[in-house]
Design an enzyme around this catalytic site. Structure first.
Site, PDB file in Angstrom:
ATOM      1  N   SER A 167       0.822  -1.214   0.000  1.00 22.16           N
ATOM      2  CA  SER A 167       0.000   0.000   0.000  1.00 22.16           C
ATOM      3  C   SER A 167       0.854   1.262   0.000  1.00 22.16           C
ATOM      4  O   SER A 167       0.367   2.341  -0.339  1.00 22.16           O
ATOM      5  CB  SER A 167      -0.925   0.022   1.224  1.00 22.16           C
ATOM      6  OG  SER A 167      -1.872  -1.015   1.158  1.00 22.16           O
ATOM      7  N   GLY A 209      -4.275  -2.089  -0.930  1.00 22.29           N
ATOM      8  CA  GLY A 209      -3.423  -1.773  -2.069  1.00 22.29           C
ATOM      9  C   GLY A 209      -3.145  -0.283  -2.141  1.00 22.29           C
ATOM     10  O   GLY A 209      -3.705   0.501  -1.373  1.00 22.29           O
ATOM     11  N   GLY A 246      -2.491   3.690  -4.005  1.00 21.65           N
ATOM     12  CA  GLY A 246      -2.969   4.603  -5.040  1.00 21.65           C
ATOM     13  C   GLY A 246      -4.434   4.986  -4.942  1.00 21.65           C
ATOM     14  O   GLY A 246      -5.108   4.762  -3.931  1.00 21.65           O
ATOM     15  N   CYS A 298      -9.636  -1.932   3.330  1.00 18.62           N
ATOM     16  CA  CYS A 298      -8.830  -0.824   2.829  1.00 18.62           C
ATOM     17  C   CYS A 298      -9.177  -0.519   1.362  1.00 18.62           C
ATOM     18  O   CYS A 298     -10.281  -0.094   1.080  1.00 18.62           O
ATOM     19  CB  CYS A 298      -7.351  -1.128   3.047  1.00 18.62           C
ATOM     20  SG  CYS A 298      -6.341   0.347   3.230  1.00 18.62           S
ATOM     21  N   LEU A 299      -8.266  -0.739   0.429  1.00 18.32           N
ATOM     22  CA  LEU A 299      -8.588  -0.475  -0.981  1.00 18.32           C
ATOM     23  C   LEU A 299      -9.763  -1.333  -1.430  1.00 18.32           C
ATOM     24  O   LEU A 299     -10.596  -0.902  -2.224  1.00 18.32           O
ATOM     25  CB  LEU A 299      -7.368  -0.727  -1.871  1.00 18.32           C
ATOM     26  CG  LEU A 299      -7.565  -0.373  -3.352  1.00 18.32           C
ATOM     27  CD1 LEU A 299      -7.735   1.119  -3.539  1.00 18.32           C
ATOM     28  CD2 LEU A 299      -6.383  -0.867  -4.189  1.00 18.32           C
ATOM     29  N   GLN A 339     -12.828   0.431  -0.620  1.00 19.18           N
ATOM     30  CA  GLN A 339     -13.047   1.559  -1.533  1.00 19.18           C
ATOM     31  C   GLN A 339     -13.516   1.079  -2.905  1.00 19.18           C
ATOM     32  O   GLN A 339     -14.328   1.754  -3.569  1.00 19.18           O
ATOM     33  CB  GLN A 339     -11.756   2.378  -1.643  1.00 19.18           C
ATOM     34  CG  GLN A 339     -11.354   3.024  -0.320  1.00 19.18           C
ATOM     35  CD  GLN A 339      -9.885   3.443  -0.295  1.00 19.18           C
ATOM     36  OE1 GLN A 339      -9.108   3.107  -1.190  1.00 19.18           O
ATOM     37  NE2 GLN A 339      -9.502   4.178   0.730  1.00 19.18           N
ATOM     38  N   GLY A 374      -4.981   6.837   2.182  1.00 17.66           N
ATOM     39  CA  GLY A 374      -5.026   8.267   1.913  1.00 17.66           C
ATOM     40  C   GLY A 374      -6.315   8.712   1.242  1.00 17.66           C
ATOM     41  O   GLY A 374      -6.471   9.885   0.913  1.00 17.66           O
ATOM     42  N   PHE A 375      -7.239   7.754   1.013  1.00 19.87           N
ATOM     43  CA  PHE A 375      -8.533   8.065   0.405  1.00 19.87           C
ATOM     44  C   PHE A 375      -9.637   7.537   1.317  1.00 19.87           C
ATOM     45  O   PHE A 375      -9.405   6.665   2.153  1.00 19.87           O
ATOM     46  CB  PHE A 375      -8.650   7.407  -0.978  1.00 19.87           C
ATOM     47  CG  PHE A 375      -7.745   8.003  -2.022  1.00 19.87           C
ATOM     48  CD1 PHE A 375      -8.233   8.919  -2.947  1.00 19.87           C
ATOM     49  CD2 PHE A 375      -6.395   7.653  -2.085  1.00 19.87           C
ATOM     50  CE1 PHE A 375      -7.393   9.468  -3.914  1.00 19.87           C
ATOM     51  CE2 PHE A 375      -5.553   8.200  -3.043  1.00 19.87           C
ATOM     52  CZ  PHE A 375      -6.054   9.123  -3.955  1.00 19.87           C
ATOM     53  N   HIS A 404      -7.200  -2.148   8.830  1.00 18.38           N
ATOM     54  CA  HIS A 404      -6.530  -3.440   8.641  1.00 18.38           C
ATOM     55  C   HIS A 404      -6.803  -4.368   9.819  1.00 18.38           C
ATOM     56  O   HIS A 404      -6.142  -4.264  10.848  1.00 18.38           O
ATOM     57  CB  HIS A 404      -5.018  -3.244   8.496  1.00 18.38           C
ATOM     58  CG  HIS A 404      -4.589  -2.794   7.138  1.00 18.38           C
ATOM     59  ND1 HIS A 404      -4.011  -3.640   6.220  1.00 18.38           N
ATOM     60  CD2 HIS A 404      -4.669  -1.597   6.534  1.00 18.38           C
ATOM     61  CE1 HIS A 404      -3.750  -2.976   5.099  1.00 18.38           C
ATOM     62  NE2 HIS A 404      -4.135  -1.722   5.277  1.00 18.38           N
ATOM     63  N   GLU A 449      -6.044  -7.436  10.114  1.00 17.92           N
ATOM     64  CA  GLU A 449      -4.912  -8.340  10.409  1.00 17.92           C
ATOM     65  C   GLU A 449      -3.879  -7.632  11.280  1.00 17.92           C
ATOM     66  O   GLU A 449      -3.101  -8.276  11.975  1.00 17.92           O
ATOM     67  CB  GLU A 449      -4.284  -8.842   9.112  1.00 17.92           C
ATOM     68  CG  GLU A 449      -3.214  -7.980   8.483  1.00 17.92           C
ATOM     69  CD  GLU A 449      -3.733  -6.695   7.897  1.00 17.92           C
ATOM     70  OE1 GLU A 449      -2.915  -5.799   7.621  1.00 17.92           O
ATOM     71  OE2 GLU A 449      -4.964  -6.561   7.698  1.00 17.92           O
TER      72      GLU A 449
END
Length: 388
Positions: free
Chosen positions: A50, A250, A252, A277-278, A281, A321-322, A362, A364
């Site tokens: 990430s 992940g 970006g 997380c990603l 999103q 960051g998003f 997260h 984990e």
């Protein structure tokens, strides 16, 4: 290990420059500057996919004091573009370590800087927001470093997932060596855990830049993990006849991976799905809602999250960051289940009519608090119920 006499610098797009002592590789990299408030876990941070394209400042005062242990890395090597710390420990004291952080970064080609005011960098990023930056341990001028920082393209609209995802599908740890709890030789630590047999479910794990610890946790909680690249089609994933789907973390901009939005939109119609997380999103986008860039993100092991359905507050590990847009999510019919108590952003969602849920943090938590570990149990129970 003696301190190096080499110097290095970190230059920001606004012209600010911090100088310090160089360690790690002799190199110059550009990326987005961010900070992490975790007290431990620097090697997991270094190797978390990430962080691809980011230059990480650690707020903990001393880094490297327990070296690097090959059993604890989260990918095949460091993914950060640079590493900034107040002090690198000259001694690595840990019986499981086999290399110092200095040598580890040098071998991986990653530049590091120590001896800078990491508190000043952190406060700067909190006030101004995330900044483009250039880190160098080579002999280039401050002006050149600032120029390179300004020329970095940033994260918005860029697909970094393709840089870190698996090259092809594979079966994670088929001999199930990773699901054995960690123990210390000569002790009975965790040897008496309940090992009663329960059905194992096949999970298709979409790898957007997953940490190894997530696969370990899935396996430990009763899943047979089959990993797929981020670009895998829904048909490819369905062909392995999974019982459920997992969507990983992940790097970006989640808005840039439109191929994943389309795949996930199709998969959640047919399979119990858990995203983190990603992955959370991407579910947001698959539902037709949007994400937005946070001012400086959430990165650390101390983020308080409240479950709006139970009232429970958990301390969580985060790295993003998003964030998802709450109003748009609720318009799609999704239920926002959790919020961050620091800034009220969305930390979890579930669907009313499908066995689908996700969290922004997260569970984990490697390393970090284990408050959210029960989410893997919830996922297993949801799949078992759906299977039944």
């Amino acid at each position: 290990m003696a301190k190096t006499t080499r110097t290095g610098l970190i230059a920001f797009e606004d012209g600010t420059v911090f100088r310090g002592r160089a360690f790690g590789a002799v190199a110059t990299n550009v990326g987005e500057a961010c900070f992490n408030t975790s007290m431990t876990g620097y090697q997991e941070i270094l190797t978390d996919p990430s962080y691809f394209s980011q230059i990480v400042t650690m707020t903990a005062v001393q880094i490297g004091n327990y070296g690097i242990c090959p059993d604890d890395v989260e990918s095949d090597g460091p993914k950060v573009k640079g590493f900034i710390v107040r002090e690198v420990s000259p001694v690595a004291s840990n019986w499981r370590s086999n290399i110092s952080i200095q040598d580890y970064l040098a071998e991986a080609g990653i530049p590091g800087i120590e001896g800078v005011d990491t508190r000043a960098i952190t406060k700067k990023l909190r006030v101004s927001g995330a900044l483009k930056a250039c880190i160098t341990t080579e002999d280039i001028s401050e002006e050149e470093a600032v120029k390179r920082a300004q020329e970095f393209g940033g994260l918005i609209g860029v697909d970094f997932v393709k840089e870190v995802t698996a090259k092809e599908a594979y079966h994670w740890d088929p001999e199930m060596k990773q699901s054995t709890p960690f123990t210390v030789v000569g002790t009975d630590l965790k040897l008496n855990e309940d090992k009663s047999a329960k059905p194992r479910f096949k999970v298709a794990a979409m790898d957007f830049g997953a940490k190894y610890s997530i696969y370990r946790k899935l396996q430990h909680h009763g899943f047979d993990v089959h990993v797929f690249p981020a670009t895998a089609s829904a048909e490819e994933i369905k062909s392995c006849k999974p019982d459920c789907v997992f969507l990983s973390n992940g790097p970006g901009d989640p808005g840039a991976v439109e191929y994943a939005h389309a795949t996930v939109k199709e998969l959640i119609e047919d399979y119990p799905t858990f995203g983190i997380c990603l992955g959370h999103q991407i579910i947001t986008h698959a539902l037709g809602a949007k994400t937005f860039k946070l001012k400086f993100g959430h990165r650390g092991g101390n983020q308080p999250v409240k479950n709006l359905e139970t009232g429970k507050v958990s301390i969580t590990a985060q790295n993003h960051g998003f964030a998802s847009t709450r109003e748009e999510l609720e318009k799609t019919g999704a239920i926002v289940t959790e919020i961050n108590l620091n800034d009220d952003t969305v930390e979890g969602l579930r669907l009313k009519d499908k066995p689908v849920f996700s969290v922004q943090y997260h569970p984990e938590a490697a390393p970090g608090p284990n408050d959210a570990d029960a989410l893997f149990v919830d996922f297993y129970n949801m799949v078992a119920k759906h299977h039944g």
